[in-house]
Design an enzyme around this catalytic site. Structure first.
Site, mmCIF file in Angstrom:
data_model
loop_
_atom_site.group_PDB
_atom_site.id
_atom_site.type_symbol
_atom_site.label_atom_id
_atom_site.label_comp_id
_atom_site.label_asym_id
_atom_site.label_seq_id
_atom_site.Cartn_x
_atom_site.Cartn_y
_atom_site.Cartn_z
ATOM 1 C CE LYS A 1 58.436 69.281 57.919
ATOM 2 N NZ LYS A 1 58.607 70.423 58.649
ATOM 3 C CD GLN B 1 65.457 68.096 61.398
ATOM 4 O OE1 GLN B 1 65.401 68.747 62.385
ATOM 5 N NE2 GLN B 1 64.446 67.145 61.582
ATOM 6 C CE LYS C 1 65.862 72.358 64.289
ATOM 7 N NZ LYS C 1 65.320 71.104 64.684
ATOM 8 N N GLY D 1 58.372 73.613 64.187
ATOM 9 C CA GLY D 1 58.820 74.092 65.472
ATOM 10 C C GLY D 1 59.706 73.413 65.955
ATOM 11 C CG ASP D 2 64.016 72.923 67.654
ATOM 12 O OD1 ASP D 2 63.994 71.615 67.366
ATOM 13 O OD2 ASP D 2 64.727 73.394 68.581
ATOM 14 C CB THR E 1 58.686 64.482 69.514
ATOM 15 O OG1 THR E 1 58.502 65.204 68.277
ATOM 16 C CG2 THR E 1 60.406 64.361 69.463
ATOM 17 C CG ASN F 1 55.867 68.811 71.742
ATOM 18 O OD1 ASN F 1 56.699 68.265 71.111
ATOM 19 N ND2 ASN F 1 54.442 69.044 71.685
HETATM 20 O O1 2IT Z 1 64.319 68.526 65.566
HETATM 21 C C1 2IT Z 1 63.190 68.155 65.098
HETATM 22 O O2 2IT Z 1 63.015 67.029 64.343
HETATM 23 C C2 2IT Z 1 62.144 69.014 64.960
HETATM 24 N N1 2IT Z 1 62.426 70.318 65.541
HETATM 25 C C3 2IT Z 1 60.828 68.992 64.308
HETATM 26 C C4 2IT Z 1 61.088 69.146 62.409
HETATM 27 C C5 2IT Z 1 59.948 68.971 61.850
HETATM 28 O O3 2IT Z 1 60.203 69.433 60.701
HETATM 29 O O4 2IT Z 1 58.955 68.598 62.312
#
Ligand code: 2IT
Length: 449
Positions: free
Chosen positions: A90, A111, A126, A165-166, A210, A241
């Site tokens: 994830k 992550q 990722k 997303g990122d 976040t 965001n």
């Molecule tokens: O850095 C991160 O935790 C994210 N870009 C979100 C990753 C996610 O799977 O929601």
């Protein structure tokens, strides 16, 4: 330093000398695991650290797309499936010109620890591409996303790997990616991606999560320090965001975000980014694709400091919320000289290792690490996965309540892990240890292979 940790760090630095960001995060994380590695000789026997620093798999793929003038372009796509021992891989997808194997691996490594810390069943992954979305039309973005998914769809799925997303990938891109996945599979498997639009399975509060989570974590830090958020000033970076979510929640709780930054410089708004008009403008400024924070200064008549970062501004709380290595030694010294008490990382690895060590060594500064502070994003993605798999929809209040509880638990588990290992109040080491222990336990219990 424990010899096994030292050997593992040296091995990574030798083998991946061309991957500086990855080496940086491995050194930072492993060097704080000393008490637990000392206590568990089986970690060395099974080479758990060697396993932790090597992605289970990572692959690249070709992504070709046609621009509006009918010219074709080719980019590299990546997916790094770092560790799947506690759940499906994830983690986000980043579209940015500088994406490379080092950036993918540092993000996948971080992550893995972050997702473990949430207590939820999600492994670490990722992905991304060196595609530069700035200045691209909507049609170009759509065609790029479709092509990206054509190459990736065989290797992901609701129980396999769940991207989100990122940087450079928001709700619009997730929509195009999901549409292509659905077309290719002929199935409505919306648990394959998170950060979706609400109409087709996205979760309430995911866009805000976040930033909201970061503020909930911050409230824990302040409470344990005998303080409260109301009346405090905050220096943020970026205008994406995450910063948007911090502005919304901070405003609601009576604090003020007074700086934003971009590649062009930073803005200082002493009244705070705290009206609906200003907060909405962040979204519009991001959507414009111009990637210039000066637009905010022009619109609202506030100071713009060209080519500078906001870390010399005197505030109560610093929250680097833009990108990796945004705070280096020179900025860290300014933060210390300004007697700023709360250094709350938000972006992934926003601090260089020397600057982080320096800040942590200051007796009057409390440092909180991004893998705990920003974990509310991925935690809410896991809540989105739960809703998708149960085919139901939770209210905003329900998601927000769960997010809040998760952030409080992450804070508490980090504090406890450090204290239990004789490290005192150390939120950085505590997060690394708590995140590590769960993954290490899972790997050993599943049998080493
Ligand atoms: O850095 C991160 O935790 C994210 N870009 C979100 C990753 C996610 O799977 O929601």
């Amino acid at each position: 330093m424990n010899a096994y940790i030292e050997r593992t760090i040296e091995s990574v630095k030798t083998r991946y000398s061309n991957e500086p960001e990855f080496c940086q995060t491995v050194e930072e994380v492993l060097s704080s695991l000393e008490p637990v590695v000392d206590m568990h000789p089986e970690y060395e026997k099974f080479d758990i650290l060697g396993r932790m620093v090597e992605p289970e798999r990572m692959f690249t793929f070709r992504v070709c797309w046609e621009d509006d003038n009918h010219q074709w372009h080719t980019n590299t796509g990546y997916r790094c499936q770092f560790n799947g021992s506690i759940g499906p891989y994830k983690g986000g997808i980043r579209f940015q010109r500088n994406v490379n194997p080092s950036i993918m691996k540092f993000l996948g490594f971080e992550q893995t620890f972050k997702n473990s810390l949430t207590g939820l069943p999600i492994g670490g992954g990722k992905g991304g591409s060196d595609f530069d979305p700035s200045g691209k039309s909507d049609g170009e973005i759509m065609r790029f996303c479709q092509s990206f998914m054509q190459a990736l769809y065989r290797y992901i799925g609701p129980d396999t790997d769940v991207p989100a997303g990122d940087m450079g990938v928001g709700g619009r891109e997730i929509g195009y990616l999901f549409g292509e996945y659905r077309r290719l599979k002929g199935k409505f498997e919306n648990g394959v991606l998170t950060g979706k639009g609400f109409s087709y399975g996205g979760s309430r509060i995911r866009p805000e999560a976040t930033g909201y989570g970061a503020v909930y974590y911050l409230e824990n830090v302040l409470r344990d320090d005998g303080e409260e958020l109301a009346g405090k000033t905050i220096a943020c970076a970026g205008f994406g965001n995450v910063t948007w979510g911090i502005c919304k929640k901070a405003t609601e709780l009576g604090a003020k975000v007074v700086t934003l930054s971009g590649p062009d410089g930073y803005v200082y708004d002493p009244d705070g980014v705290c009206t609906p008009e200003k907060i909405d403008y962040l979204v519009a400024m991001r959507a414009s694709g111009r990637n210039k924070v000066k637009d905010y200064a022009d619109k609202f008549g506030v100071e713009f400091h060209e080519g500078e970062k906001p870390w010399g501004v005197k505030v109560d709380i610093v929250m680097p919320s833009a990108m990796q290595n945004d705070v280096r030694m020179d900025s860290a010294k300014k933060i210390a000289a300004n007697h700023i008490r709360y250094y709350i990382e938000v972006a992934n690895m926003p601090t260089t290792n020397d600057a982080l060590r320096f800040l942590m060594a200051q007796p009057d500064i409390i440092v909180a690490p991004s893998k705990a502070v920003n974990a509310g994003g991925v935690a809410t993605s896991a809540l989105e996965m739960s809703q998708n798999s149960e085919r139901l929809v939770w209210t905003a209040e329900e998601v927000d309540r769960q997010l809040h509880t998760i952030m409080d638990t992450i804070y508490k588990n980090s504090v406890d892990a450090a204290a239990r290992n004789g490290l005192g109040y150390n939120l950085v080491a505590g997060a690394n240890i708590a995140g590590f222990e769960r993954v290490a336990d899972a790997m050993i219990q599943q049998g080493v292979f």
